[in-house]
Design a protein around this motif. Structure first.
Motif, PDB file in Angstrom:
ATOM      1  N   VAL A 180       0.821  -1.209   0.000  1.00 15.34           N
ATOM      2  CA  VAL A 180       0.000   0.000   0.000  1.00 15.34           C
ATOM      3  C   VAL A 180       0.863   1.270   0.000  1.00 15.34           C
ATOM      4  O   VAL A 180       0.671   2.174  -0.813  1.00 15.34           O
ATOM      5  CB  VAL A 180      -0.954  -0.007   1.216  1.00 15.34           C
ATOM      6  N   ILE A 181       1.852   1.302   0.895  1.00 11.11           N
ATOM      7  CA  ILE A 181       2.676   2.509   1.002  1.00 11.11           C
ATOM      8  C   ILE A 181       3.509   2.703  -0.259  1.00 11.11           C
ATOM      9  O   ILE A 181       3.586   3.807  -0.814  1.00 11.11           O
ATOM     10  CB  ILE A 181       3.596   2.446   2.251  1.00 11.11           C
ATOM     11  N   GLU A 200       1.276   3.915  -3.190  1.00 10.87           N
ATOM     12  CA  GLU A 200       0.778   5.290  -3.024  1.00 10.87           C
ATOM     13  C   GLU A 200       1.908   6.308  -3.188  1.00 10.87           C
ATOM     14  O   GLU A 200       1.801   7.253  -3.979  1.00 10.87           O
ATOM     15  CB  GLU A 200       0.132   5.457  -1.641  1.00 10.87           C
ATOM     16  N   SER A 260       3.330  -9.350  -6.384  1.00 10.95           N
ATOM     17  CA  SER A 260       2.198  -8.905  -5.562  1.00 10.95           C
ATOM     18  C   SER A 260       2.009  -7.402  -5.771  1.00 10.95           C
ATOM     19  O   SER A 260       2.945  -6.664  -6.096  1.00 10.95           O
ATOM     20  CB  SER A 260       2.399  -9.276  -4.092  1.00 10.95           C
ATOM     21  N   GLY A 283       6.572  -3.291   4.481  1.00  5.93           N
ATOM     22  CA  GLY A 283       5.720  -3.788   5.544  1.00  5.93           C
ATOM     23  C   GLY A 283       6.061  -3.191   6.900  1.00  5.93           C
ATOM     24  O   GLY A 283       7.076  -2.503   7.060  1.00  5.93           O
ATOM     25  N   PRO A 324      -4.072  -3.483  10.145  1.00  4.63           N
ATOM     26  CA  PRO A 324      -3.413  -2.213  10.493  1.00  4.63           C
ATOM     27  C   PRO A 324      -3.971  -1.019   9.726  1.00  4.63           C
ATOM     28  O   PRO A 324      -3.320  -0.434   8.870  1.00  4.63           O
ATOM     29  CB  PRO A 324      -1.945  -2.484  10.169  1.00  4.63           C
ATOM     30  N   VAL A 361      -8.774   0.572   1.189  1.00  2.00           N
ATOM     31  CA  VAL A 361      -8.662   1.400  -0.014  1.00  2.00           C
ATOM     32  C   VAL A 361      -7.209   1.804  -0.191  1.00  2.00           C
ATOM     33  O   VAL A 361      -6.568   2.252   0.765  1.00  2.00           O
ATOM     34  CB  VAL A 361      -9.527   2.688   0.112  1.00  2.00           C
TER      35      VAL A 361
HETATM   36  N1  NAD Z   1      -4.511   3.555   2.066  1.00  2.00           N
HETATM   37  C1  NAD Z   1      -4.313   2.888   3.193  1.00  2.00           C
HETATM   38  O1  NAD Z   1      -5.235   2.433   3.854  1.00  2.00           O
HETATM   39  C2  NAD Z   1      -2.921   2.673   3.686  1.00  2.00           C
HETATM   40  C3  NAD Z   1      -1.861   3.386   3.145  1.00  2.00           C
HETATM   41  C4  NAD Z   1      -0.574   3.102   3.596  1.00  2.00           C
HETATM   42  C5  NAD Z   1      -0.388   2.162   4.601  1.00  2.00           C
HETATM   43  N2  NAD Z   1      -1.443   1.499   5.116  1.00  2.00           N
HETATM   44  C6  NAD Z   1      -1.245   0.462   6.155  1.00  2.00           C
HETATM   45  O2  NAD Z   1       0.121   0.333   6.448  1.00  2.00           O
HETATM   46  C7  NAD Z   1       0.502  -1.032   6.357  1.00  2.00           C
HETATM   47  C8  NAD Z   1       1.942  -1.119   5.932  1.00  2.00           C
HETATM   48  O3  NAD Z   1       2.094  -0.747   4.563  1.00  2.00           O
HETATM   49  P1  NAD Z   1       3.245  -1.358   3.672  1.00  2.00           P
HETATM   50  O4  NAD Z   1       3.002  -0.921   2.283  1.00  2.00           O
HETATM   51  O5  NAD Z   1       4.556  -1.078   4.301  1.00  2.00           O
HETATM   52  O6  NAD Z   1       3.028  -2.914   3.848  1.00  2.00           O
HETATM   53  P2  NAD Z   1       2.296  -3.979   2.920  1.00  2.00           P
HETATM   54  O7  NAD Z   1       2.255  -5.221   3.730  1.00  2.00           O
HETATM   55  O8  NAD Z   1       1.053  -3.452   2.332  1.00  2.00           O
HETATM   56  O9  NAD Z   1       3.305  -4.175   1.691  1.00  2.00           O
HETATM   57  C9  NAD Z   1       4.621  -4.583   1.840  1.00  2.00           C
HETATM   58  C10 NAD Z   1       5.068  -5.088   0.487  1.00  2.00           C
HETATM   59  O10 NAD Z   1       6.469  -5.212   0.491  1.00  2.00           O
HETATM   60  C11 NAD Z   1       6.806  -6.363  -0.255  1.00  2.00           C
HETATM   61  N3  NAD Z   1       8.166  -6.746   0.129  1.00  2.00           N
HETATM   62  C12 NAD Z   1       8.584  -7.306   1.273  1.00  2.00           C
HETATM   63  N4  NAD Z   1       9.934  -7.464   1.253  1.00  2.00           N
HETATM   64  C13 NAD Z   1      10.366  -6.999   0.065  1.00  2.00           C
HETATM   65  C14 NAD Z   1      11.643  -6.870  -0.554  1.00  2.00           C
HETATM   66  N5  NAD Z   1      12.754  -7.265   0.061  1.00  2.00           N
HETATM   67  N6  NAD Z   1      11.711  -6.320  -1.786  1.00  2.00           N
HETATM   68  C15 NAD Z   1      10.601  -5.905  -2.412  1.00  2.00           C
HETATM   69  N7  NAD Z   1       9.360  -5.996  -1.881  1.00  2.00           N
HETATM   70  C16 NAD Z   1       9.247  -6.527  -0.655  1.00  2.00           C
HETATM   71  C17 NAD Z   1       5.721  -7.363   0.082  1.00  2.00           C
HETATM   72  O11 NAD Z   1       5.605  -8.344  -0.906  1.00  2.00           O
HETATM   73  C18 NAD Z   1       4.500  -6.450   0.114  1.00  2.00           C
HETATM   74  O12 NAD Z   1       3.905  -6.355  -1.162  1.00  2.00           O
HETATM   75  C19 NAD Z   1      -0.467  -1.619   5.346  1.00  2.00           C
HETATM   76  O13 NAD Z   1      -0.657  -2.992   5.583  1.00  2.00           O
HETATM   77  C20 NAD Z   1      -1.720  -0.862   5.593  1.00  2.00           C
HETATM   78  O14 NAD Z   1      -2.515  -1.512   6.540  1.00  2.00           O
HETATM   79  C21 NAD Z   1      -2.704   1.736   4.669  1.00  2.00           C
END
Ligand code: NAD
Ligand code: FAD
Length: 482
Positions: A183-184, A187, A207, A271, A319, A352
């Motif tokens: 997600v992050i 965005e 993914s 993550g 989260p 979202v």
């Molecule tokens: N719009 C929203 O609601 C929103 C926005 C931002 C964050 N968030 C929350 O924050 C949480 C954390 O966000 P996030 O994006 O850090 O986590 P995430 O779990 O959504 O995504 C992490 C991604 O990193 C990838 N990844 C892991 N190790 C990797 C590597 N070595 N190289 C490349 N890719 C790798 C994974 O496959 C995964 O797709 C989200 O789960 C969400 O709940 C929500």
């Protein structure tokens, strides 16, 4: 000053969204509270999360929108990006949101607030980083989460950053390697690209965001790859700090040749992990899962049958802001009434991603249904020929909805497309009301609107469940391009 021991009815560790919600509930039943915060007040959401990220996305979308004006027949220069002004607004508005939270915290009773990090010494005792001790009848863990950064990224040295750093920028950099297509990463990566930064997004295992439906996922992969450099299944060989920044040696796909690119920063968006590994849980009698998170009941937030509750990102389950808020209030309510704890039904899952097109997930995911053995049917709509979407030149996307073949009830959906933040809410509300697809189709649909695309998917789903006719090909009676 010598260290003090304070006895309270309820101690809350963390004053983020969930901790503040817990405090408000606890406050209704007792004046004996310790509300503990080790870091800054203001919440993750307002300081470095939901709000500043959306503030960065807004100008990026505005600028990108100007690029399609020509297709409307509108001529003129596409606005230049003034990175310094863009970041100034992000920080100013962020500070405004944080100030609202801080006003709320300022209203809390001063005798309840403690600025220190807390750690369990035993089931009822917390040691504070200021040397004091809290003894509490009941305790709520609301410690949130932090970035999870693979050690491999350390090669970037001082150029390794997280979203927290982005929102402190005074200028936009020239090039950023974003790791993680969650997600992050999606965005921030897309927003930076649209603001003129050379972005490469490095994913893992194809993914993309929270999507599990293979068709929606493939659509999303194709769409984002058309817009910017997205290595969804790449292989990174080396990350090295060089004079100009961070040098990354990678293969874009497993069969591709080696590429070497240099970036100003490596942005880790791989993550987040719950802040439960550093709060002395080993000194309690709580049973932990394999991630080190206490086993708890998500309907009551109670850990086992103990006097300890856990809410928000700390339990690592959902989260998201609205969930952290609900969970905090439930934990506060139950800590207040303990040992007589109530279970409360949870809301329908809703997520979202504020990418463009937006991604949304509602109710049961494709993966959950696929693995559960439920006999479900699928209805879909492409937004490429959807009337209102074409009118507005936002006609990209695919929605897939899932229905229970036995009951006709809508179960969930995964989607990418225009206005999905709104469609996903409509869907979540109808799922929470346990409506059948047939009943939902009795609700009004205006013309011409993007919701007509939702109706097309629902009609297809009704037919796929064997509960309705083949939808008309062009449905002229319901408006052209529905
Ligand atoms: N719009 C929203 O609601 C929103 C926005 C931002 C964050 N968030 C929350 O924050 C949480 C954390 O966000 P996030 O994006 O850090 O986590 P995430 O779990 O959504 O995504 C992490 C991604 O990193 C990838 N990844 C892991 N190790 C990797 C590597 N070595 N190289 C490349 N890719 C790798 C994974 O496959 C995964 O797709 C989200 O789960 C969400 O709940 C929500
Ligand atoms: C970049 C980004 C964008 C996001 N965008 C969205 C979005 O658009 N929509 C959405 O729904 N969600 C979004 N989220 C997720 C959302 O921000 C979180 O789910 C939510 O803020 C979690 O709230 P919380 O109360 O659990 O944690 P927090 O708000 O982080 O609060 C935890 C508090 O506990 C304190 N603490 C930790 N350990 C201790 C200790 N030992 N002692 C004392 N205090 C301690 C911390 O300092 C912190 O203040 C986003 C997150 C990020 C990072």
């Amino acid at each position: 000053m010598s260290s003090q021991i304070k006895q309270v009815d309820i101690a809350i560790i963390g004053t983020g969204t969930s901790g503040m919600g817990a405090y408000r509930e606890a406050r209704k039943v007792t004046d004996s509270i310790a509300l503990i915060e080790g870091g800054e007040y203001g919440t993750t959401c307002a300081r470095v999360g939901c709000m500043p990220s959306k503030l960065l996305i807004a100008p990026a979308e505005a600028r990108h929108r100007a690029e399609v004006y020509e297709q409307f027949g509108l001529q003129g220069a596409i606005p230049e990006v003034d990175g310094s002004k863009v970041m100034q607004r992000v920080r100013d508005e962020r500070d405004r949101f944080v100030s609202f939270v801080n006003e709320d915290v300022a209203e809390f009773d001063a005798k309840h607030k403690i600025k220190a990090y807390a750690k369990f010494v035993d089931d009822h005792t917390l040691a504070l980083s200021n040397g004091d001790t809290i003894k509490a009848d009941r305790i709520i863990i609301a410690t949130g989460s932090r970035h999870n950064i693979p050690a491999f990224f350390n090669g970037a040295e001082d150029r390794l950053i997280t979203n927290d750093d982005v929102f402190e920028w005074n200028e936009l950099p020239k090039a950023v390697a974003v790791f993680g297509a969650g997600v992050i990463g999606l965005e921030l990566g897309q927003a930076l690209h649209r603001l003129g930064v050379n972005v490469h997004l490095f994913g893992a295992g194809d993914s993309v965001g929270p999507l599990s439906d293979p068709e929606v996922k493939n659509y999303a992969l194709k769409t984002f790859k058309q817009e910017f450099s997205f290595h969804s299944s790449g292989e990174v060989k080396e990350i090295k700090r060089v004079n100009e920044g961070v040098q990354i040696t990678f293969k874009s796909t497993p069969d591709a040749d080696i590429t070497i690119e240099t970036f100003d920063y490596l942005l880790a968006a791989t993550g987040r992990r719950a802040n439960v590994d550093n709060i002395g849980l080993e000194n309690t009698n709580l049973a932990l899962d394999k991630r080190g998170v206490p086993l708890y009941n998500p309907l009551s937030m109670q850990c086992g049958d103990s006097h300890i509750f856990i809410a928000g990102d700390a339990n690592a389950d959902i989260p998201l802001l609205h969930e952290a808020s609900d969970e905090g209030r439930l934990a506060g309510e139950n800590a207040g009434r303990y040992p007589s704890v109530y279970r409360r039904a949870r809301k329908v899952p809703l997520g979202v991603v504020f990418s463009d097109p937006q991604i949304a997930t509602v109710g049961k995911s494709y993966r959950e249904l696929d693995e559960s053995g439920v006999d479900f049917a699928i209805g879909s709509v492409s937004f490429e020929n959807q009337g209102r979407s074409r009118v507005m030149l936002v006609n990209k996307g695919l929605m897939r909805l899932y229905g229970d073949k036995d009951t006709g009830i809508l179960l969930g959906g995964e989607m990418i497309g225009p206005g999905q933040e709104h469609l996903a809410h409509l869907l979540a509300w109808t799922i929470q009301m346990r409506m059948t697809v047939e009943d939902i189709l009795q609700l009004p649909f205006y013309h011409p609107v993007i919701e007509e695309g939702l109706r097309t998917a629902l009609r297809g789903l009704l037919q796929a469940m064997g509960m309705g006719p083949q939808p008309p090909l062009n449905c002229i009676d319901c408006g052209p391009g529905a």
